[in-house]
Scaffold this motif. Structure first.
Motif, PDB file in Angstrom:
ATOM      1  N   VAL A 204       0.545  -1.495   0.268  1.00  0.00           N
ATOM      2  CA  VAL A 204      -0.019   0.428   0.149  1.00  0.00           C
ATOM      3  C   VAL A 204       0.847   1.761  -0.214  1.00  0.00           C
ATOM      4  O   VAL A 204       0.905   2.133  -0.220  1.00  0.00           O
ATOM      5  CB  VAL A 204      -0.932   0.295   1.220  1.00  0.00           C
ATOM      6  N   ARG A 205       2.224   0.958   0.147  1.00  0.00           N
ATOM      7  CA  ARG A 205       2.991   2.176   0.660  1.00  0.00           C
ATOM      8  C   ARG A 205       3.224   3.053  -0.939  1.00  0.00           C
ATOM      9  O   ARG A 205       3.187   4.214  -0.594  1.00  0.00           O
ATOM     10  CB  ARG A 205       4.250   2.139   1.870  1.00  0.00           C
ATOM     11  N   PRO A 206       3.845   2.371  -1.593  1.00  0.00           N
ATOM     12  CA  PRO A 206       3.529   3.237  -2.763  1.00  0.00           C
ATOM     13  C   PRO A 206       2.869   3.935  -3.329  1.00  0.00           C
ATOM     14  O   PRO A 206       3.330   4.941  -3.633  1.00  0.00           O
ATOM     15  CB  PRO A 206       4.210   1.639  -3.909  1.00  0.00           C
ATOM     16  N   ASP A 207       1.093   3.036  -3.061  1.00  0.00           N
ATOM     17  CA  ASP A 207       0.077   3.362  -3.954  1.00  0.00           C
ATOM     18  C   ASP A 207       0.546   4.947  -3.162  1.00  0.00           C
ATOM     19  O   ASP A 207       0.280   6.228  -3.933  1.00  0.00           O
ATOM     20  CB  ASP A 207      -1.009   2.724  -3.528  1.00  0.00           C
ATOM     21  N   ILE A 208       0.001   4.829  -1.682  1.00  0.00           N
ATOM     22  CA  ILE A 208       0.020   6.438  -1.459  1.00  0.00           C
ATOM     23  C   ILE A 208       0.826   7.495  -1.558  1.00  0.00           C
ATOM     24  O   ILE A 208       0.855   8.259  -1.778  1.00  0.00           O
ATOM     25  CB  ILE A 208      -0.256   6.185  -0.124  1.00  0.00           C
ATOM     26  N   ILE A 209       2.153   7.086  -1.810  1.00  0.00           N
ATOM     27  CA  ILE A 209       2.930   7.927  -1.796  1.00  0.00           C
ATOM     28  C   ILE A 209       3.245   7.911  -3.701  1.00  0.00           C
ATOM     29  O   ILE A 209       3.360   9.840  -3.996  1.00  0.00           O
ATOM     30  CB  ILE A 209       4.907   7.287  -1.863  1.00  0.00           C
ATOM     31  N   ASN A 210       2.778   7.540  -4.603  1.00  0.00           N
ATOM     32  CA  ASN A 210       2.327   8.252  -6.118  1.00  0.00           C
ATOM     33  C   ASN A 210       1.210   8.824  -5.717  1.00  0.00           C
ATOM     34  O   ASN A 210       1.170  10.314  -6.097  1.00  0.00           O
ATOM     35  CB  ASN A 210       2.216   6.859  -6.155  1.00  0.00           C
ATOM     36  N   ARG A 211       0.024   8.993  -5.306  1.00  0.00           N
ATOM     37  CA  ARG A 211      -0.919   9.439  -5.150  1.00  0.00           C
ATOM     38  C   ARG A 211      -0.598  10.810  -4.087  1.00  0.00           C
ATOM     39  O   ARG A 211      -1.071  12.190  -5.511  1.00  0.00           O
ATOM     40  CB  ARG A 211      -2.192   9.052  -4.574  1.00  0.00           C
ATOM     41  N   ILE A 212       0.267  11.293  -3.842  1.00  0.00           N
ATOM     42  CA  ILE A 212       0.330  12.415  -3.052  1.00  0.00           C
ATOM     43  C   ILE A 212       1.205  12.588  -3.921  1.00  0.00           C
ATOM     44  O   ILE A 212       0.984  13.845  -4.128  1.00  0.00           O
ATOM     45  CB  ILE A 212       1.279  11.702  -1.928  1.00  0.00           C
ATOM     46  N   LYS A 213       1.645  12.748  -4.696  1.00  0.00           N
ATOM     47  CA  LYS A 213       3.476  12.934  -5.972  1.00  0.00           C
ATOM     48  C   LYS A 213       2.700  13.681  -6.714  1.00  0.00           C
ATOM     49  O   LYS A 213       2.974  14.506  -7.357  1.00  0.00           O
ATOM     50  CB  LYS A 213       4.425  11.686  -6.242  1.00  0.00           C
TER      51      LYS A 213
END
Length: 329
Positions: A204-213
Motif C-alpha cells: 500500500v505504501r507505494p500507492d499512497i506515495i504516488n497519489r500524493i506525488k
C-alpha cells in the motif's frame, strides 16, 4: 460439594481472537472458564473499517490449527469475522456478550471477584485480553468534540464528494485516504512526520506515495492540526498556519489500552512512558498472583509489538502453567 454457578477456574476478559484462543486451550486442559465481552463477538475486529485487509496471511491468524480458508492470501474483515464466529459456535465456547467488566478485586483467599454490568463471578484466575482499540489517542485541540470529527473510520462512501482531513500516516490513515479518494472524496492528509510511516503495509505504501506525488491526495508533512472549526480547520505547517475548507475530520492517530482498568486491578505499569504492564514472560502472570495478560495489551503504548499471529501463543503458555499448577495442588 456443588460448585457455585458463577465460579470458574478461569475468567477471560475480552472476546477477541486471543480471548477465544484462551478458551480453546482451557477446554483442552479441562478447566472451567467463561469469556466476558463488553460488545459483540470479536468486538474490536467488528469495528475495523469495512474494506480492511489484514497485514498477516490467513494461516497466521489461525487458532488451535483450525484452518482459515480465505479467497486471497491476506484475508479481509468479513472473512475474519466468519472464521472466528465459526470457531465459537462450532466449539460451543462459553462466552457472555454485551457484558462489560467494571472491576476485578482480589479476595483474601486469593480468588478474584469479577464485577460486571450483569452480575458477579468468582475466579481462581483471571486473564485480561482486552486489546487496545477502545480508547483513541486524543489530540486535545479545540473543536475535537465537533460532530464532523471521528477517531474511527468505517466506509468510504460516507465521504464521497466531501472535503475530508485525514490525520495520521499509519495503516488506518493511509487506507482511509486511498479509499475515500477512490470514492470521489477530496482528501488532505496531515502528517506529523516528514514521510508516510515505514510500518504501512508494503503493498500500500507505494500507492499512497504516488497519489500524493501526483496531487490526487494532498498532504502536509511535518505538520499538525491546530484547531477544528465548523467549516474549516487550522493546520500548523513549516511555512506557518493554513486555514483549509473542510467537511469531515478523521483523527486516525492510533489507540491505546485501558491503562486505568489495569491500574485499578493493581497491575504495575512501567514508568518509562511506555506503560508496559508487569508480567512473567514464560507464564504471562502479572505482579498479582492469578491474574494474567494475553495479546496486544502486553505491549503498553507499543501497540505495534503484539499481533494475533505472535500473541496467540500466550493462550497455551497460560493454560499449560495453570494445568501444571492444578496437578501440583
Amino acid at each position: 460439594m456443588q460448585i457455585p454457578k458463577n465460579k470458574y477456574e478461569v475468567v477471560i476478559i475480552g472476546g477477541g481472537p486471543i480471548g477465544i484462543a484462551c478458551a480453546l486451550e482451557a477446554e483442552k486442559k479441562g478447566l472451567s472458564y467463561v469469556i466476558l465481552e463488553k460488545g459483540c463477538l470479536v468486538n474490536s475486529l467488528y469495528h475495523y473499517p469495512t474494506n480492511m485487509t489484514f497485514f498477516s496471511t490467513s494461516e497466521k491468524l489461525e487458532l488451535d490449527n483450525i484452518p482459515f480458508i480465505s479467497n486471497n492470501p491476506k484475508p479481509g474483515k468479513r472473512e475474519a469475522l466468519e472464521y472466528y464466529r465459526r470457531i465459537v459456535t462450532s466449539n460451543d465456547i462459553n462466552i457472555h456478550l454485551f457484558e462489560k467488566v467494571n472491576s476485578v478485586e482480589t479476595n483474601p483467599d486469593q480468588t478474584h471477584t469479577v464485577k460486571t454490568t450483569k452480575g458477579e463471578y468468582i475466579a481462581e484466575n483471571v486473564i485480561v485480553a482486552t486489546g487496545f482499540y477502545d480508547i483513541p489517542n486524543y489530540l486535545g485541540i479545540p473543536g475535537e468534540e465537533l460532530p464532523k470529527v471521528s477517531h474511527y473510520y468505517n466506509d468510504p462512501h460516507y465521504y464521497a464528494t466531501q472535503k475530508t482531513i485525514v490525520v495520521g500516516a499509519s495503516n488506518s490513515a493511509v487506507d482511509a485516504a486511498l479509499e475515500i479518494y477512490r470514492k470521489g472524496g477530496d482528501v488532505t492528509m496531515i502528517v506529523r512526520k516528514p514521510e508516510i510511516g515505514e510500518r504501512v503495509k508494503y503493498w500500500v505504501r507505494p500507492d499512497i506515495i504516488n497519489r500524493i506525488k501526483e496531487g490526487s491526495i494532498k498532504a502536509h508533512f511535518n505538520s499538525s492540526l491546530k484547531e477544528i472549526r465548523e467549516h474549516e480547520v487550522v493546520v500548523q505547517t513549516p511555512e506557518g498556519e493554513e486555514v483549509l475548507e473542510n467537511d469531515f475530520v478523521l483523527l486516525l492517530t492510533g489507540y491505546r489500552p485501558n491503562f486505568g482498568f489495569l491500574q485499578d486491578i493493581g497491575i504495575k505499569l512501567s514508568d518509562d512512558g511506555r506503560k508496559i504492564p508487569e508480567y512473567h514472560e514464560e507464564t504471562m502472570e502479572t505482579n498479582i498472583p492469578g491474574i494474567f495478560l494475553a495479546g496486544v495489551i502486553c505491549g503498553g503504548v507499543e501497540t505495534h509489538k503484539w499481533f494475533i499471529e505472535n500473541s496467540r501463543v500466550h493462550a497455551k503458555m497460560i493454560m499449560d502453567y495453570l494445568h501444571q499448577k492444578t496437578k501440583v495442588s
